[in-house]
Write a protein that holds these residues in place. Structure first.
Motif, PDB file in Angstrom:
ATOM      1  N   ASP A   4      23.862  39.831  90.194  1.00 40.39           N
ATOM      2  CA  ASP A   4      23.136  39.681  88.919  1.00 40.39           C
ATOM      3  C   ASP A   4      21.634  39.626  89.147  1.00 40.39           C
ATOM      4  O   ASP A   4      20.852  40.230  88.384  1.00 40.39           O
ATOM      5  CB  ASP A   4      23.591  38.399  88.208  1.00 40.39           C
ATOM      6  N   GLN A   5      21.209  38.930  90.196  1.00 36.85           N
ATOM      7  CA  GLN A   5      19.778  38.811  90.447  1.00 36.85           C
ATOM      8  C   GLN A   5      19.184  40.157  90.866  1.00 36.85           C
ATOM      9  O   GLN A   5      18.091  40.523  90.418  1.00 36.85           O
ATOM     10  CB  GLN A   5      19.486  37.759  91.505  1.00 36.85           C
ATOM     11  N   ILE A   6      19.896  40.876  91.708  1.00 42.37           N
ATOM     12  CA  ILE A   6      19.408  42.201  92.124  1.00 42.37           C
ATOM     13  C   ILE A   6      19.258  43.107  90.905  1.00 42.37           C
ATOM     14  O   ILE A   6      18.247  43.810  90.748  1.00 42.37           O
ATOM     15  CB  ILE A   6      20.365  42.825  93.153  1.00 42.37           C
ATOM     16  N   ILE A   7      20.262  43.079  90.028  1.00 44.45           N
ATOM     17  CA  ILE A   7      20.237  43.928  88.834  1.00 44.45           C
ATOM     18  C   ILE A   7      19.094  43.513  87.909  1.00 44.45           C
ATOM     19  O   ILE A   7      18.350  44.359  87.394  1.00 44.45           O
ATOM     20  CB  ILE A   7      21.597  43.859  88.103  1.00 44.45           C
TER      21      ILE A   7
ATOM     22  N   GLU B  46      14.012  42.524  96.780  1.00 46.10           N
ATOM     23  CA  GLU B  46      12.933  41.784  97.423  1.00 46.10           C
ATOM     24  C   GLU B  46      13.105  40.276  97.320  1.00 46.10           C
ATOM     25  O   GLU B  46      12.601  39.529  98.166  1.00 46.10           O
ATOM     26  CB  GLU B  46      11.587  42.187  96.824  1.00 46.10           C
ATOM     27  N   ASN B  47      13.806  39.811  96.300  1.00 45.95           N
ATOM     28  CA  ASN B  47      13.889  38.367  96.050  1.00 45.95           C
ATOM     29  C   ASN B  47      15.214  37.744  96.508  1.00 45.95           C
ATOM     30  O   ASN B  47      15.484  36.590  96.189  1.00 45.95           O
ATOM     31  CB  ASN B  47      13.693  38.093  94.556  1.00 45.95           C
ATOM     32  N   VAL B  48      16.010  38.510  97.251  1.00 43.76           N
ATOM     33  CA  VAL B  48      17.294  37.984  97.719  1.00 43.76           C
ATOM     34  C   VAL B  48      17.409  38.172  99.229  1.00 43.76           C
ATOM     35  O   VAL B  48      16.705  38.998  99.820  1.00 43.76           O
ATOM     36  CB  VAL B  48      18.490  38.685  97.026  1.00 43.76           C
ATOM     37  N   GLU B  49      18.300  37.406  99.817  1.00 43.88           N
ATOM     38  CA  GLU B  49      18.576  37.533 101.240  1.00 43.88           C
ATOM     39  C   GLU B  49      19.926  38.238 101.413  1.00 43.88           C
ATOM     40  O   GLU B  49      20.960  37.725 100.979  1.00 43.88           O
ATOM     41  CB  GLU B  49      18.621  36.159 101.909  1.00 43.88           C
ATOM     42  N   LEU B  50      19.908  39.400 102.020  1.00 47.62           N
ATOM     43  CA  LEU B  50      21.109  40.191 102.241  1.00 47.62           C
ATOM     44  C   LEU B  50      21.451  40.175 103.719  1.00 47.62           C
ATOM     45  O   LEU B  50      20.571  40.345 104.565  1.00 47.62           O
ATOM     46  CB  LEU B  50      20.906  41.633 101.770  1.00 47.62           C
TER      47      LEU B  50
ATOM     48  N   THR C 125      24.574  47.677  94.113  1.00 47.83           N
ATOM     49  CA  THR C 125      24.602  48.578  95.263  1.00 47.83           C
ATOM     50  C   THR C 125      23.651  49.754  95.066  1.00 47.83           C
ATOM     51  O   THR C 125      22.988  50.188  96.033  1.00 47.83           O
ATOM     52  CB  THR C 125      26.040  49.080  95.490  1.00 47.83           C
ATOM     53  N   GLU C 126      23.570  50.280  93.859  1.00 44.60           N
ATOM     54  CA  GLU C 126      22.634  51.389  93.589  1.00 44.60           C
ATOM     55  C   GLU C 126      21.217  51.016  93.995  1.00 44.60           C
ATOM     56  O   GLU C 126      20.490  51.814  94.601  1.00 44.60           O
ATOM     57  CB  GLU C 126      22.670  51.744  92.096  1.00 44.60           C
ATOM     58  N   ILE C 127      20.821  49.801  93.684  1.00 44.81           N
ATOM     59  CA  ILE C 127      19.463  49.346  94.006  1.00 44.81           C
ATOM     60  C   ILE C 127      19.301  49.157  95.508  1.00 44.81           C
ATOM     61  O   ILE C 127      18.290  49.560  96.096  1.00 44.81           O
ATOM     62  CB  ILE C 127      19.157  48.046  93.234  1.00 44.81           C
ATOM     63  N   ILE C 128      20.306  48.559  96.137  1.00 43.72           N
ATOM     64  CA  ILE C 128      20.256  48.369  97.591  1.00 43.72           C
ATOM     65  C   ILE C 128      20.109  49.713  98.301  1.00 43.72           C
ATOM     66  O   ILE C 128      19.268  49.875  99.200  1.00 43.72           O
ATOM     67  CB  ILE C 128      21.530  47.653  98.086  1.00 43.72           C
TER      68      ILE C 128
END
Length: 450
Positions: free
Chosen positions: A301-304, A310-314, A52-55
């Motif tokens: 895990d991938q976001i972290i 950039e590499n995930v679909e939210l 969430t911090e990254i988002i």
């Protein structure tokens, strides 16, 4: 427009990332100053919080602060809004809730029937403690509760906090159904105005209008019976269990065409069929553990690992958007109309005043203002009264530590009905929950030894 300080209780939930994306999508309608996560499970929360911090860094730079904690005073102090989504016992106990009834050929479901009773008896104490904690540290905060089984929890909170006018129980299921109605009509879900009555997970849409007053109810009924009905909200659209659940709406509308049903009514109208399709080794809880939970944790895990989204679909889902729209209407006195749970007080004229009903209400900064439903006819009243008696007896069983009241509750419930079967299920559930219900476990021993 004042920016709000928001606390999310149950920060480690698999729904939290969807909630955050909804907050991003709705930030013009519900601007935030800070977000705080609070959870009693530090490990579970940390993974979701780090993602969430990254988002938030990438998608909500306007936010002043985000942090997460297991310290209740730190989390709950100075909150404007508290969103509550807790699950006492976690998915492990949900699996027990679903498996035990199936042993006796009764519906195994997390919020309906025996599973709902077990989940409710675990949830009530934690919810009472939590509301007391919130009122200690943020006496004026709005509390929006999503915790299931919402009907049982709402009844307990009504008894415990009768004067608390800033505590609202809500459920996103009517809105998730309306997302599919909106798909049929080619409209946005928030452009629809529902007329609805019932209890949580036990209600009917009587009309679906748009904001111009056009009635689309018959169009929706015809589309369901002729073309079928599918879930369209992002969170459930590709879930085989939810696809099957929405398919059941076609049968319910065919059998009882007067109104459009809540999907959960399948468990009460067709309990034998619901049992037949279930496999105790692959209950819905197990599907969630292997499905949504795994998917969300892999996503986090991938976001972290990447340090970016950039590499995930939210995706934004109705679970978050619905709660946020309700909160915004409270915060800014928008007067928007949403289906929420309120004390009846004449809203449904031929039901008691002191029951928690689920109906459309105008949401204001003074709380919900429900619209009168009037009298309901015999079929619906009869079904509702039986369910109400079950819900009240479950809450009685909690307060009185009463084996007898719990047995009465299960015997009344349409998913069980048979008294000997109710006793078998109850005895197994008390044993499975002895760490959560020590007093009820003791009550059972007294009854057994009589």
């Amino acid at each position: 427009m004042k920016r709000q300080n928001l606390v999310v209780v149950g920060g480690g939930s698999t729904y939290t990332i969807g909630m955050i994306m909804s907050l991003v999508a709705e930030k013009e309608q519900f601007p935030l100053k800070s977000i705080t996560f609070y959870d009693t499970n530090a490990e579970r929360q940390e993974k979701i919080a780090k993602a969430t911090e990254i988002i938030l860094r990438e998608k909500y730079p306007e936010l002043d602060s985000f942090h997460y904690t297991t310290d209740k005073e730190e989390a709950l102090s100075n909150a404007d809004f508290v969103f509550v989504q807790i699950r006492t016992g976690g998915l492990a106990m949900r699996e027990q809730d679903e498996q035990i009834p199936l042993r006796y050929e009764a519906v195994g479901q997390e919020t309906c029937g025996p599973g709902g009773m077990a989940y409710g008896l675990r949830s009530i104490g934690d919810m009472i403690e939590l509301v007391n904690d919130i009122r200690t540290y943020s006496p004026d905060a709005w509390i929006l509760n999503y915790t299931n089984p919402a009907a049982i929890v709402a009844e307990a909170l009504r008894r415990e906090f009768p004067a608390d006018k800033k505590l609202l129980n809500i459920c996103d299921m009517p809105a998730a159904i309306m997302v599919s109605y909106a798909g049929i009509l080619g409209k946005d879900v928030f452009d629809l105005v529902p007329e609805y009555f019932g209890l949580n997970h036990f209600g009917w849409f009587t009309k679906i209008l748009d904001k111009e007053g056009n009635d689309h109810t018959n169009t929706i009924k015809r589309a369901i019976t002729e073309d079928g009905f599918i879930p369209e909200d992002a969170e459930i659209a590709n879930d085989p269990s939810w696809i099957h659940t929405f398919k059941q709406v076609e049968r319910m509308v065919t059998d009882f065409p007067e109104y459009l049903p809540n999907t959960y009514l399948q468990y009460y109208l067709y309990p034998s069929q619901m049992v037949e399709k279930e496999d105790p080794s692959t209950t819905r809880a197990r599907q969630v553990i292997n499905g949504r939970e795994k998917r969300v944790h892999t996503l986090a895990d991938q976001i972290i690992e990447d340090g970016t989204t950039e590499n995930v679909e939210l995706e934004v889902d109705i679970h978050g958007r619905y709660m946020i729209r309700v909160a915004a209407s409270m915060a800014y006195n928008n007067g928007d109309i949403f289906i929420v749970m309120v004390e009846n007080n004449g809203t449904i004229a031929n039901l008691p005043d002191d029951v928690m009903v689920e109906v459309p209400a105008m949401i204001t900064n003074r709380g919900p203002k429900p619209f009168a439903v009037g009298h309901i006819s015999t079929f619906y009243k009869g079904l509702i009264e039986g369910q109400l008696a079950y819900e009240k007896l479950v809450v009685d069983a909690f307060y009185e530590n009463s084996y007898e009241k719990a047995l009465q509750a299960l015997t009344l419930n349409r998913t069980v009905v048979d008294a000997p079967r109710a006793r078998q299920i109850l005895d197994d559930m008390i044993e499975a929950n002895k760490d959560y219900w020590p007093a009820l476990h003791a009550s059972k021993q007294v009854v057994t030894n009589q």
